[in-house]
Motif scaffolding. Structure first.
Motif, PDB file in Angstrom:
ATOM      1  N   SER A  80       0.849  -1.191   0.000  1.00 26.39           N
ATOM      2  CA  SER A  80       0.000   0.000   0.000  1.00 26.39           C
ATOM      3  C   SER A  80       0.885   1.242   0.000  1.00 26.39           C
ATOM      4  N   ASP A  81       0.394   2.300  -0.601  1.00 27.28           N
ATOM      5  CA  ASP A  81       1.173   3.538  -0.709  1.00 27.28           C
ATOM      6  C   ASP A  81       1.478   4.148   0.655  1.00 27.28           C
ATOM      7  N   TYR A  82       0.637   3.919   1.619  1.00 27.35           N
ATOM      8  CA  TYR A  82       0.771   4.578   2.918  1.00 27.35           C
ATOM      9  C   TYR A  82       1.264   3.650   4.022  1.00 27.35           C
ATOM     10  N   GLY A  83       1.748   2.466   3.679  1.00 29.34           N
ATOM     11  CA  GLY A  83       2.237   1.522   4.688  1.00 29.34           C
ATOM     12  C   GLY A  83       3.369   2.090   5.522  1.00 29.34           C
ATOM     13  N   GLY A  84       4.250   2.852   4.894  1.00 33.18           N
ATOM     14  CA  GLY A  84       5.359   3.464   5.626  1.00 33.18           C
ATOM     15  C   GLY A  84       4.896   4.484   6.644  1.00 33.18           C
ATOM     16  N   TYR A  85       3.842   5.228   6.302  1.00 34.02           N
ATOM     17  CA  TYR A  85       3.300   6.212   7.239  1.00 34.02           C
ATOM     18  C   TYR A  85       2.715   5.527   8.467  1.00 34.02           C
ATOM     19  N   LEU A  86       2.078   4.383   8.267  1.00 34.61           N
ATOM     20  CA  LEU A  86       1.533   3.640   9.400  1.00 34.61           C
ATOM     21  C   LEU A  86       2.659   3.130  10.294  1.00 34.61           C
TER      22      LEU A  86
END
Length: 119
Positions: A80-86
């Motif tokens: 997912s594009d936002y996995g790093g933000y999580l």
């Protein structure tokens, strides 16, 4: 920088284990890591304005295992594009780590499996 002991490890692996054994260890540990990441990918949800939005489970479903280099390399993680933000958080959102805790546990298991091959 010099790494010592690699030659001894390679010689020990040549004597005690076949390449198929190493491939099996890599593949099984990669699959276990993928499962562990998915198990830890349980999120709290978030607010959009005053409305609470439940998590959809997309990040958990996006964790996939990829084997390469003739099954000697396993790569897994969220796509997912936002996995790093999580994982690390932002200035607006606290971190909810799920990859690093899974990796820290699996790393020990992987090293033990490789040590078993050298015995």
């Amino acid at each position: 920088m010099k790494i010592t002991g690699i030659d001894a490890l390679q010689n020990k692996l040549r004597k005690n284990a076949t390449l198929d054994d190493v491939k099996h260890v890599v593949k099984s540990n990669g699959a276990q890591l993928t499962t562990r990441i998915q198990k830890y990918a349980v999120f709290r949800g978030h607010y959009e304005g005053k409305k609470f939005v439940k998590p959809t489970g997309f990040t958990k479903r996006s964790v996939i295992l990829s084997l390469s280099r003739n099954n000697l390399e396993a790569t897994t993680g969220p796509t997912s594009d936002y996995g790093g933000y999580l994982e690390v958080g932002t200035r607006f959102m606290g971190a909810q780590p799920f990859v690093k805790p899974a990796f820290d546990i699996q790393k020990k298991i992987f090293l033990n499996d490789l040590k078993e091959l050298t015995k």
